[in-house]
Structures are given as structure tokens and as C-alpha cells.
Design an enzyme around this catalytic site. Sequence first.
Site, PDB file in Angstrom:
ATOM      1  N   GLN A  77      36.133  41.848  21.233  1.00 17.19           N
ATOM      2  CA  GLN A  77      35.460  40.958  20.289  1.00 17.19           C
ATOM      3  C   GLN A  77      33.934  41.027  20.391  1.00 17.19           C
ATOM      4  OE1 GLN A  77      37.264  39.440  17.962  1.00 17.19           O
ATOM      5  NE2 GLN A  77      39.007  40.463  18.934  1.00 17.19           N
ATOM      6  N   ASN A  78      33.436  41.790  21.348  1.00 20.35           N
ATOM      7  CA  ASN A  78      31.981  41.952  21.425  1.00 20.35           C
ATOM      8  C   ASN A  78      31.531  42.850  20.283  1.00 20.35           C
ATOM      9  OD1 ASN A  78      29.248  42.902  22.269  1.00 20.35           O
ATOM     10  ND2 ASN A  78      29.732  41.686  24.077  1.00 20.35           N
ATOM     11  N   ARG A  79      30.471  42.455  19.588  1.00 23.71           N
ATOM     12  CA  ARG A  79      30.069  43.142  18.363  1.00 23.71           C
ATOM     13  C   ARG A  79      28.982  44.193  18.578  1.00 23.71           C
ATOM     14  NH1 ARG A  79      29.182  37.373  15.721  1.00 23.71           N
ATOM     15  NH2 ARG A  79      28.632  37.053  17.917  1.00 23.71           N
ATOM     16  N   THR A 176      25.382  39.707  21.241  1.00 22.85           N
ATOM     17  CA  THR A 176      26.541  40.195  20.482  1.00 22.85           C
ATOM     18  C   THR A 176      27.858  39.707  21.073  1.00 22.85           C
ATOM     19  OG1 THR A 176      26.589  42.230  21.814  1.00 22.85           O
ATOM     20  CG2 THR A 176      25.311  42.275  19.751  1.00 22.85           C
TER      21      THR A 176
END
Length: 219
Positions: A77-79, A176
Amino acid sequence: MTRKTSMRQADPKDGRTESGRRLSERTVIGVMNESTKYQRLRHEFGPVFDENSRILILGSFPSVKSREQQFYYGHPQNRFWKVLTNLAHEPPPETVEEKKAFLLRNQIALWDVIAECDIIGSSDSSIRNVVPVDLPWLLERTNIERIYVNGGKAYELYQKYLWPMTGRKCERLPSTSPANAACTMDRLMEAWSVIAKWLRSMQCDHRLTGQDICSVITD
């Protein structure tokens, strides 16, 4: 004489016996203790860079998922990777080798501020007893022109430990991390677009040589 037999009474709400409930509670407490206790950890994988790196992006310290994968920004889920590849107009890399190749191709160096610390899980707010990385070592081996930090904790620690060490200013960008869910993807893209001019100029450098119109992108 009538013998009284001890009966384990089930909880009418969930059907468990008293002993079953106690076992379940102990299990939950054990899991909570594992996720809420401090660990003394060292950064176990090195920076990504080469002699052509021109910008440096620094995080704080690897998350649990990143430590498991032994590479940066491993939480699904880290962007981070989505933001950078969107700015570079490239497909998101999937493997560690693809991520390294993307960074080097775009002349991006990647590291973290912390070499060693006490931390609970992936919680930046829990970080204490910090030992910073040897940033001068990396700067001596590269031609870094700009330093960016990913999130408030990385910025705080950079200002405390690395700015006095290097005299180099950094630019703070919004985190992020999925923990920064209040910052939408659109807002992240807008804020991180400050590095787009570097990415575009790098792509021009790779395609063309000599004097060309791409030079105006870096103005």
C-alpha cells in the site's frame, strides 16, 4: 451422598468455555506484545546509487514489510513506486532488480536516514536512540544535486543528524506511506512533481547527445 460434578460453563454469547476464553485472551495479548515492544534494529540493506546519480531520496527506516523483502518501500500500500513511475511515465517495477534498474536509469539514489534505532514495528513515531547513516560517504561517490526526504520523520531526523554532518539542505515531500492516508494520490503527485524536471531531463540525456531542445527542461 450426592457428588457434585464441576461443569465448564460455556459463555452464552460465543459458546466458549471459561478456559477457552482465557486461552484466547492470552493469545491476543501475546500478539499485542509482539507488535508493541521495542526492538533494536540495524538497516540490513545498502543504498542504491552509482556515479551518475543526481538526486537522492531519503526515507526514515525500513518498515516491517521492507525488512522482510530486504528492499525499500515493500508494503503493497506504500505509494512510493507508483508516484515515481507515474512521474517518469514508466510501468511500475515489480521485482527488486526492476526497482533498482528504474532508479539507476533515472539517476536516482535511494537510502534512509537511519542506520540503527529502537523501533516498534513500522511506527515512525516510536523511533528513538538513532544512529544515522554515513551520508558523506555516499555524497563523495556521487554527483548528487538535490536531496529530498520522504515524510516528516525523515525530515526531522535529517535536520537533527545529517544536515550538521553535511551542510546540505533537503526538501521535504509528503510521506507515501499508507499511514499518511489523508494525503490522496493526487496530492502526492502534485507535491512530488518537483522531481519531474529531473526525470524528464534525465530521459532526454539518455536519448540524445550534444545540444538539443531538451536542455530547456532543466531551466
